[in-house]
Write a protein that holds these residues in place. Structure first.
Motif, PDB file in Angstrom:
ATOM      1  N   GLU A  52       0.808  -1.221   0.000  1.00 33.14           N
ATOM      2  CA  GLU A  52       0.000   0.000   0.000  1.00 33.14           C
ATOM      3  C   GLU A  52       0.843   1.274   0.000  1.00 33.14           C
ATOM      4  O   GLU A  52       0.454   2.267  -0.598  1.00 33.14           O
ATOM      5  N   HIS A  53       1.969   1.259   0.682  1.00 37.31           N
ATOM      6  CA  HIS A  53       2.719   2.502   0.901  1.00 37.31           C
ATOM      7  C   HIS A  53       4.018   2.604   0.121  1.00 37.31           C
ATOM      8  O   HIS A  53       4.720   3.606   0.250  1.00 37.31           O
ATOM      9  N   GLU A  54       4.355   1.602  -0.661  1.00 33.36           N
ATOM     10  CA  GLU A  54       5.616   1.661  -1.386  1.00 33.36           C
ATOM     11  C   GLU A  54       5.366   1.858  -2.878  1.00 33.36           C
ATOM     12  O   GLU A  54       4.836   0.979  -3.545  1.00 33.36           O
ATOM     13  N   PRO A  55       5.734   3.021  -3.413  1.00 32.97           N
ATOM     14  CA  PRO A  55       5.493   3.264  -4.839  1.00 32.97           C
ATOM     15  C   PRO A  55       6.351   2.389  -5.747  1.00 32.97           C
ATOM     16  O   PRO A  55       6.002   2.169  -6.898  1.00 32.97           O
ATOM     17  N   LEU A  56       7.469   1.873  -5.262  1.00 33.03           N
ATOM     18  CA  LEU A  56       8.324   1.030  -6.097  1.00 33.03           C
ATOM     19  C   LEU A  56       7.704  -0.344  -6.376  1.00 33.03           C
ATOM     20  O   LEU A  56       8.114  -1.025  -7.305  1.00 33.03           O
ATOM     21  N   LEU A  57       6.720  -0.741  -5.575  1.00 33.15           N
ATOM     22  CA  LEU A  57       6.068  -2.032  -5.778  1.00 33.15           C
ATOM     23  C   LEU A  57       4.821  -1.930  -6.640  1.00 33.15           C
ATOM     24  O   LEU A  57       4.257  -2.945  -7.013  1.00 33.15           O
ATOM     25  N   ARG A  58       4.376  -0.723  -6.916  1.00 33.83           N
ATOM     26  CA  ARG A  58       3.180  -0.563  -7.737  1.00 33.83           C
ATOM     27  C   ARG A  58       3.535  -0.739  -9.198  1.00 33.83           C
ATOM     28  O   ARG A  58       4.604  -0.359  -9.655  1.00 33.83           O
TER      29      ARG A  58
END
Length: 128
Positions: A52-58
């Motif tokens: 939810e909070h890590e943009p690198l995993l999106r």
């Protein structure tokens, strides 16, 4: 303490302290094993926080692609020497300066737990 005389009066306190320390250590080891090995909830929660909070995993695609199952965690591994690695944890560790602070805390906890457990267990110290 005399070798054949009366025992030291403080011996009972020392033995009682040793028994209580061992019981506490045993209790902590068993609780850690139950929570860490038999319950997936801490891992689900930390994965939820990272997702939810890590943009690198999106994923770079739209939300429709993500709902259909095209998440970055399900991508096939990248070819050798090109692009980012296929493992999302390795991708996060390689770009740790761009990570969110919450992601640093979650990954830092798991890495420190692993390293501390490795060092303590190899030295025959109480660790699960």
């Amino acid at each position: 303490m005399e070798p054949w005389g009366r025992p030291d009066p403080h011996l009972r306190e020392v033995v009682w302290f040793a028994v209580r320390c061992r019981a506490l250590t045993l209790l902590l080891q068993v609780l850690t094993r139950f929570l860490g090995c038999s319950s997936p909830v801490p891992y689900w929660f930390s994965a939820h926080l990272l997702q939810e909070h890590e943009p690198l995993l999106r994923s770079e695609g739209t939300d429709d692609q993500t709902r259909s199952g095209d998440s970055p965690l399900c991508k096939p591994p990248a070819s050798h020497g090109k692009g980012t690695p296929g493992n999302p944890v390795v991708r996060l560790l390689l770009s740790r300066r761009a990570m969110a602070p919450l992601s640093r805390c979650v990954l830092g906890f798991f890495l420190s737990y692993w390293l501390l457990g490795l060092v303590l267990h190899c030295n025959f110290l109480p660790w699960t």
